[in-house]
Structures are given as C-alpha cells and as structure tokens.
Design a protein around this motif. Structure first.
Motif, mmCIF file in Angstrom:
data_model
loop_
_atom_site.group_PDB
_atom_site.id
_atom_site.type_symbol
_atom_site.label_atom_id
_atom_site.label_comp_id
_atom_site.label_asym_id
_atom_site.label_seq_id
_atom_site.Cartn_x
_atom_site.Cartn_y
_atom_site.Cartn_z
ATOM 1 N N VAL A 120 0.870 -1.220 -0.166
ATOM 2 C CA VAL A 120 -0.057 0.119 -0.010
ATOM 3 C C VAL A 120 0.862 1.238 0.026
ATOM 4 N N ILE A 121 1.891 1.252 0.588
ATOM 5 C CA ILE A 121 3.227 2.205 0.512
ATOM 6 C C ILE A 121 3.506 2.483 -1.144
ATOM 7 N N ALA A 122 3.474 1.373 -1.633
ATOM 8 C CA ALA A 122 3.639 1.518 -3.185
ATOM 9 C C ALA A 122 2.745 2.269 -3.826
ATOM 10 N N ALA A 123 1.268 1.749 -3.505
ATOM 11 C CA ALA A 123 0.293 2.690 -4.016
ATOM 12 C C ALA A 123 0.273 4.294 -3.978
ATOM 13 N N ALA A 124 0.823 4.461 -2.579
ATOM 14 C CA ALA A 124 0.946 5.887 -2.214
ATOM 15 C C ALA A 124 2.024 6.554 -3.223
ATOM 16 N N GLU A 125 3.117 5.921 -3.253
ATOM 17 C CA GLU A 125 4.049 6.300 -3.979
ATOM 18 C C GLU A 125 3.383 6.460 -5.597
ATOM 19 N N ALA A 126 2.853 5.433 -5.875
ATOM 20 C CA ALA A 126 2.157 5.527 -7.229
ATOM 21 C C ALA A 126 1.307 6.709 -7.668
ATOM 22 N N TYR A 127 0.558 7.144 -6.624
ATOM 23 C CA TYR A 127 -0.400 8.199 -6.499
ATOM 24 C C TYR A 127 0.608 9.545 -6.709
ATOM 25 N N ASN A 128 1.532 9.473 -6.015
ATOM 26 C CA ASN A 128 2.421 10.738 -6.049
ATOM 27 C C ASN A 128 3.174 10.958 -7.572
ATOM 28 N N VAL A 129 3.526 9.969 -8.006
ATOM 29 C CA VAL A 129 4.114 9.848 -9.222
ATOM 30 C C VAL A 129 3.273 10.233 -10.487
ATOM 31 N N ILE A 170 -6.734 3.543 -2.646
ATOM 32 C CA ILE A 170 -6.477 2.348 -2.114
ATOM 33 C C ILE A 170 -5.823 2.592 -0.848
ATOM 34 N N VAL A 171 -5.021 3.557 -0.812
ATOM 35 C CA VAL A 171 -4.440 3.868 0.573
ATOM 36 C C VAL A 171 -5.460 4.399 1.567
ATOM 37 N N THR A 172 -6.278 5.335 1.126
ATOM 38 C CA THR A 172 -7.425 5.634 2.116
ATOM 39 C C THR A 172 -8.237 4.461 2.566
ATOM 40 N N ALA A 173 -8.409 3.672 1.814
ATOM 41 C CA ALA A 173 -9.294 2.356 2.062
ATOM 42 C C ALA A 173 -8.431 1.608 2.983
ATOM 43 N N TYR A 174 -7.322 1.647 2.673
ATOM 44 C CA TYR A 174 -6.545 0.662 3.631
ATOM 45 C C TYR A 174 -6.109 1.069 4.993
ATOM 46 N N TRP A 175 -5.984 2.518 5.106
ATOM 47 C CA TRP A 175 -6.058 3.220 6.528
ATOM 48 C C TRP A 175 -7.184 2.960 7.125
ATOM 49 N N ASN A 176 -8.467 3.082 6.572
ATOM 50 C CA ASN A 176 -9.642 3.261 7.376
ATOM 51 C C ASN A 176 -9.894 1.514 7.808
ATOM 52 N N SER A 177 -9.365 0.744 7.054
ATOM 53 C CA SER A 177 -9.658 -0.485 7.395
ATOM 54 C C SER A 177 -8.526 -1.017 8.758
ATOM 55 N N ALA A 178 -7.266 -0.478 8.329
ATOM 56 C CA ALA A 178 -6.170 -0.948 9.285
ATOM 57 C C ALA A 178 -6.248 -0.083 10.513
ATOM 58 N N VAL A 179 -6.627 1.108 10.537
ATOM 59 C CA VAL A 179 -6.467 1.992 11.756
ATOM 60 C C VAL A 179 -7.839 2.430 11.902
ATOM 61 N N THR A 180 -8.892 3.407 11.322
ATOM 62 C CA THR A 180 -10.086 3.951 11.754
ATOM 63 C C THR A 180 -10.731 3.057 12.421
ATOM 64 N N GLU A 181 -11.292 2.055 11.288
ATOM 65 C CA GLU A 181 -12.417 0.916 11.651
ATOM 66 C C GLU A 181 -11.818 -0.247 12.514
ATOM 67 N N ARG A 182 -10.372 -0.442 12.706
ATOM 68 C CA ARG A 182 -9.782 -1.610 13.470
ATOM 69 C C ARG A 182 -9.664 -1.043 14.900
ATOM 70 N N GLY A 183 -9.100 0.176 15.126
ATOM 71 C CA GLY A 183 -8.775 0.485 16.522
ATOM 72 C C GLY A 183 -7.261 0.204 16.543
ATOM 73 N N MET A 184 -6.822 0.744 17.720
ATOM 74 C CA MET A 184 -5.273 0.528 17.764
ATOM 75 C C MET A 184 -4.978 0.392 19.496
#
Length: 632
Positions: free
Chosen positions: A255-264, A273-287
C-alpha cells in the motif's frame, strides 16, 4: 520519498517534507539514537555484510564458513539471507543526507561497487544474495521464504543510495537488475502473476514506481502493471475487509507502493487504495495505546483487541511502515491526526523498541544487561518482558527497519507548501527553507521550565538564581516550545503549529508575547500568518497530564499515558486498580518528580492495596511490566 520525487507535482499537489539536510537536530535523546545507529552501521564489517552476495556470485568460496559470519536470518543457510544489506545501504544513505557523514558514505560506496562486481560475475543482471531459482520455485507454487521480499531490500538500498547519496553506480546496478524481472515476469499471464504475488513481495511495486519516476523508462510502466496487487487492492476498493487475521507487514509495503504511485502518476485509484487501507487498518480497527495493533504479525479483528495482548504484539516493522504510510496521508490532507499517529508510534514504537540504554544511577549497577538493540515485538501481556535481539546472530526483519527508522530522526518534523510551513514535531531543531527566494530559518527549542541547567552531580552549568525555579515548585506538566525566526529580509509566511490530541487543557499560542489563539483538545493546527522578520518568536504552550486509553472492546481495561508517551507499570503479573469515586486518571501521581535540573516523568499509584511504580514504556529495558490494567 526523496527530494526529486517530492517535486513531481505535474499530476497532483501535496505538502513537501523539508529535505533531510535542511533540518538540524539537537534533541539529545534522538541524537543518541542516531549515534547508536551510526555506530552499529560502522561496526558491521563490509566483508560480512556482502558475504551472501559474493557467495552467490562465486566471488568468495570459503571451504569453511568463517566463525564471525552473520547468523540468524543472515546465515548462508537461511532463505532470507542477504535481506539486511539493503536496509543497511538505505540507512547509510539517509544518514549521509542528513549529516554529510563522508566516512559512512565511503563505506556504502565500496559496498555498491562490490555489488556491481557481483552483478558482472552473475552475467550482468542478477545481483541478489539468493539464487534465481527461488523465483521459479514460487512460480511453480513451491513454498520458498519470501524471495521477492529479500530481493526488494537489495533494490531499496541501491535506489536509496542514488536518491539520497547521489551514487550513479547504484542506479545503474538497479536498472540492469530490473531487466531480469522484466524478462522473467513476461512469461506469466495475469492469473499466474497473481499467484506469484501471493508470496510476500515486500516493496517491489514501490521500486518499479521509483525507478519509473527516476528514469521514465517504459519497462517500469510494464512492471508496475504486472506487480499490481489486485487480490489486495480490489477488495479494498470495493469496501471489503481483506486484513482481519492476515499478515500485516506483507500488505503495508504494497500500500505504500500505491501511495508512491499516486504521487508519481496522479492516478486517483492509488490514493483510493491507500485511504481504504488506512480506514480498514486503523480507523475501523482501532489500535493499542502505543499506536500498534498487530499480534503475532497479523491484523486483529476490528475493535477487538482484548484477546490479543500477547508476547508478540506490535512488530517493529509495522511501526516503521505505518509511520511511513501516515506521512503520505498527512502530505495529501494536512490532517493533524496523521502527525499525531506518527508521534505516538515514534515515542512508543521506535524509541521503545530500539537502542535502549539503562539510565545509570550513582552507586548502582543493573542485574541485567544495560543495553538493548532491537525488540522485534513489544509485548502487551501482563508481566511480560521485552526480548532484545543480538548484533550479529539474529538479523530479524526488524533489525532492518531499526537501522532505517533511526538513520535520520529529523524526519516528519517540518513540511512546506509555498509560503506555508507546518511544524509537526516538537524537538530541539533548526529548519531552513526558502520562500520567494528568501532564506528563512526557524529555531525550535523546548523550555524545560526548570530554572536550572544543573543536570547532574558533575554539572558545571551556571547556577543563576531566577524566578522560574520558584514559579514552578512542582512539575508543571507542560510542553513549552519556542520558535524563533531568522530571515534575510521580511517574509510573508503562514506558520502552522500542531496542537496534539494529548493535551489535557486548551493550548495557547503567542506571537511576540501576544496571545493570538487558544486551541481546545483534539488534533488540529493553529495558523500564524504575518510578515515575519528576524527575532520574531512564536510560543506554543501545551498542558500534559495523566490520561487513560482503554482497549476498543473493553473500556475497563486501560493503559495510562502522559503526553504522547505510554506509561508502563513495573509489576510481574496483572494487577487490578481501584478507582473508587475518582476517574481512573487520578490513580497515578508524580513520583521522584525532579532530579537536578530536570523534571522526571515517573509516577506511582495511590489508594491501592499495594503500590506500583510507572515509567514511560520507552524507558523499559529488561524489567517485567504491564501496559493494560483492569479498573474497578
């Protein structure tokens, strides 16, 4: 991302982090981590770092394995052998970019030249520490331990040596190495390639994006398409949960690769993809209170962590990579919550799991070792201890993320967008940048509010009588930061200072001793727009205090925090704490609040059947500790 790629804004616009060489770090704690890291990089011999590469290239052929050769995951019998060298090169390059350390760069340059010799011996393309057949094996469905992951580290080190240290040979070696993958991956159809990508690929996609950004060669566009991880990305884009009980650090680099791909490329699909991953891994999952989430290297169920407090909690590699992912999201959104996340993981991940030192006390010596290198995991089980890896006989994956995380700790502090500057982290440092051709310097310093520079029994500091010492007879529980501006001519700026989520009272922001803003609790920025001149000063005052951080699925199981730091109770088994009519944050009070000219962040429990001492988790070495406590 390196300075060249950061400037690529043809298709998208985002904040730019100030280059490593533009931020001078003075915080002694962070500098000590950097010094330890640099010493470790230099201590490891070039011969041993290259051993598996030269063995694979038939440059060395020892009849007997030397006695001092690296062991663990770097052993010549391990299928991941050679993974660490790429991390080493990346760390050396970043440290050089920050400090201009020519001795370390010279060592790294020699290693790159030796890798070029290995590539030549291998026929001009292959330069890995493992054989090509490992990739053919996984193409046939045979289980080999993550060959793409291992090879990615070599690519990463080479690319970073070019990006941060200007080594043209490193780019040439990486570019020739990529030809092998272009030819090999062209043998497979989409389904076959997806099957191959089910074996951990690390950051291979990120490498193709970076090399495309550097060279603009069409072969990298093709490799980006072939290495597109659709079995992960498609469910994310569809709003599904592909993470629960899945290996975490397999997917974070993708997913970091996807973030870099968006930048480039500016392709919005990658940002989604990155936003969905963060929502799934952090926002919706908790920490966890520390910012980590995993146990046994896998993502836990959403909002359900009470059954996952084990000995293998919070893998350091996930800490490092999730900080990197949060950095991308901050640069896109300017949302302070991502800076808060980075800060939380810095204090309670990087500083808690790497380069620990015992705080020497006059007349005392520890019963256990006084040094810890890397804690692969950060245990959350009650009464557990950190497990520290060795310098040359383990080489877990986290040895690699350790040297990268500590290579240049002046990262994530300052960001720029034209005349806007974002101050994200509060550590003593100087930041230099330009706006409309004007050179500007911001000097950030913490005021300890102690009134004394008497830092030890051998201190030769001045003992000037002053009002501050008496004004704060007890720990003020305050982070007070001054930002002083220097500029060669008056400059119109908008300086944004972060108000972190951990403040316990409204924060105040002053400009030249005039109150300009009061900020309530919560992640945010306060903007100060003015025509700044040399001598202007901004002061940010933030109150800290004891806060509780419950598990997402059990509000009565809490960790204690003081500012951004998680506190650990020194006890060898789970202990119930009783709140009575008080709120849980009233259970802890300062203990040993001051030594010489320093306020201490040591605490103890009150009104309990028996007392417990608490210190920051990042100061724990070999002691038994508890992070989470049941509250009644």
């Amino acid at each position: 991302m390196d300075e060249k790629s950061k400037q690529n804004t043809d298709n998208c616009h985002f904040l730019t982090e100030l280059p490593l060489g533009s931020v001078a770090l003075y915080d002694e704690r962070l500098k000590r981590h950097e010094r330890d890291n640099r010493a470790y990089l230099m201590e490891l011999t070039t011969r041993n770092l290259l051993y598996n590469y030269e063995l694979e290239a038939a440059i060395t052929h020892d009849a007997n394995i030397p006695g001092d050769i690296h062991g663990g995951w770097e052993s010549p019998t391990c299928q991941l052998r050679g993974h660490f060298l790429g991390h080493w090169l990346s760390a050396a390059a970043m440290h050089y970019a920050e400090t201009g350390d020519m001795e370390l760069k010279a060592k790294a340059d020699v290693i790159v030249e030796r890798l070029a010799a290995c590539q030549k011996s291998n026929g001009g393309q292959w330069v890995a520490s493992i054989p090509e057949k490992y990739l053919y094996f996984i193409a046939d469905g045979h289980g080999i331990w993550a060959p793409h992951y291992t090879i990615h580290k070599t690519f990463m080190g080479l690319v970073d040596m070019y990006r941060y240290a200007g080594n043209e040979t490193a780019l040439s070696v990486a570019d020739n190495f990529a030809d092998w993958f272009y030819e090999w991956s062209g043998r497979f159809d989409r389904k076959q390639m997806d099957n191959i990508l089910d074996f951990e690929t690390g950051g291979m996609l990120e490498i193709w994006v970076q090399l495309y950004d550097i060279t603009r060669k069409d072969k990298y566009k093709t490799l980006i398409e072939r290495y597109y991880r659709q079995r992960l990305f498609t469910p994310l884009l569809n709003g599904e949960d592909p993470l629960t009980n899945m290996h975490a650090n397999t997917t974070i680099p993708e997913v970091i690769a996807a973030a870099e791909a968006y930048n480039v490329t500016g392709d919005e699909k990658y940002r989604d993809i990155v936003t969905a991953y963060w929502n799934s891994a952090v926002t919706e999952r908790g920490m966890l209170a520390t910012g980590g989430q995993t146990n046994g290297e896998i993502w836990g169920p959403k909002k359900s962590l009470s059954a996952r407090l084990g000995l293998k909690t919070q893998e350091h590699c996930t800490v490092y990579n999730m900080m990197r992912l949060a950095d991308y999201l901050f640069r896109w959104t300017k949302d302070a919550k991502y800076a808060d996340y980075i800060e939380r993981n810095l204090y309670n991940g990087v500083l808690a799991q790497t380069y620990w030192h015992w705080e020497h006390t006059n007349g005392y010596s520890p019963d256990s070792p006084d040094y810890g290198l890397i804690a692969y995991f950060l245990p959350m089980r009650a009464g557990a201890r950190k497990g520290w890896g060795s310098k040359t006989n383990d080489f877990f994956c986290c040895h690699g993320s350790m040297v990268q995380a500590n290579a240049a700790l002046n990262r994530y502090m300052y960001y720029q967008d034209g005349s806007e500057l974002y101050v994200n982290m509060y550590f003593d440092s100087d930041a230099s940048f330009t706006v409309d051709g004007k050179t500007i310097k911001i000097m950030q310093r913490r005021d300890p509010l102690t009134g004394s520079f008497h830092l030890s029994s051998t201190s030769n500091g001045k003992q000037t009588v002053n009002r501050t010492a008496a004004e704060y007879p007890h720990n003020p529980d305050t982070l007070c930061v001054y930002l002083q501006i220097e500029t060669d001519s008056e400059a119109e700026l908008n300086i944004n200072v972060r108000i972190p989520e951990w403040i316990t009272e409204p924060a105040t922001v002053e400009h030249n001793n005039k109150l300009i803003a009061t900020a309530e609790k919560g992640s945010s920025f306060v903007s100060i727009r003015d025509n700044f001149k040399t001598g202007d000063v901004i002061c940010v005052t933030m109150k800290m205090g004891i806060r509780t951080y419950p598990l997402p699925d059990d509000e009565n199981m809490v960790a204690f925090m003081y500012g951004p730091e998680v506190l650990a109770g020194l006890c060898s088994e789970e202990r119930i704490l009783y709140a009575g009519e008080d709120t849980p944050d009233k259970i802890l009070v300062h203990e040993n609040e001051r030594e010489w000219g320093s306020w201490k962040n040591d605490f103890k429990t009150i009104n309990q059947p028996s007392g417990i001492h608490f210190i920051p988790l990042n100061r724990i070495g070999y002691e038994n500790y508890c992070v989470y406590f049941p509250i009644k």
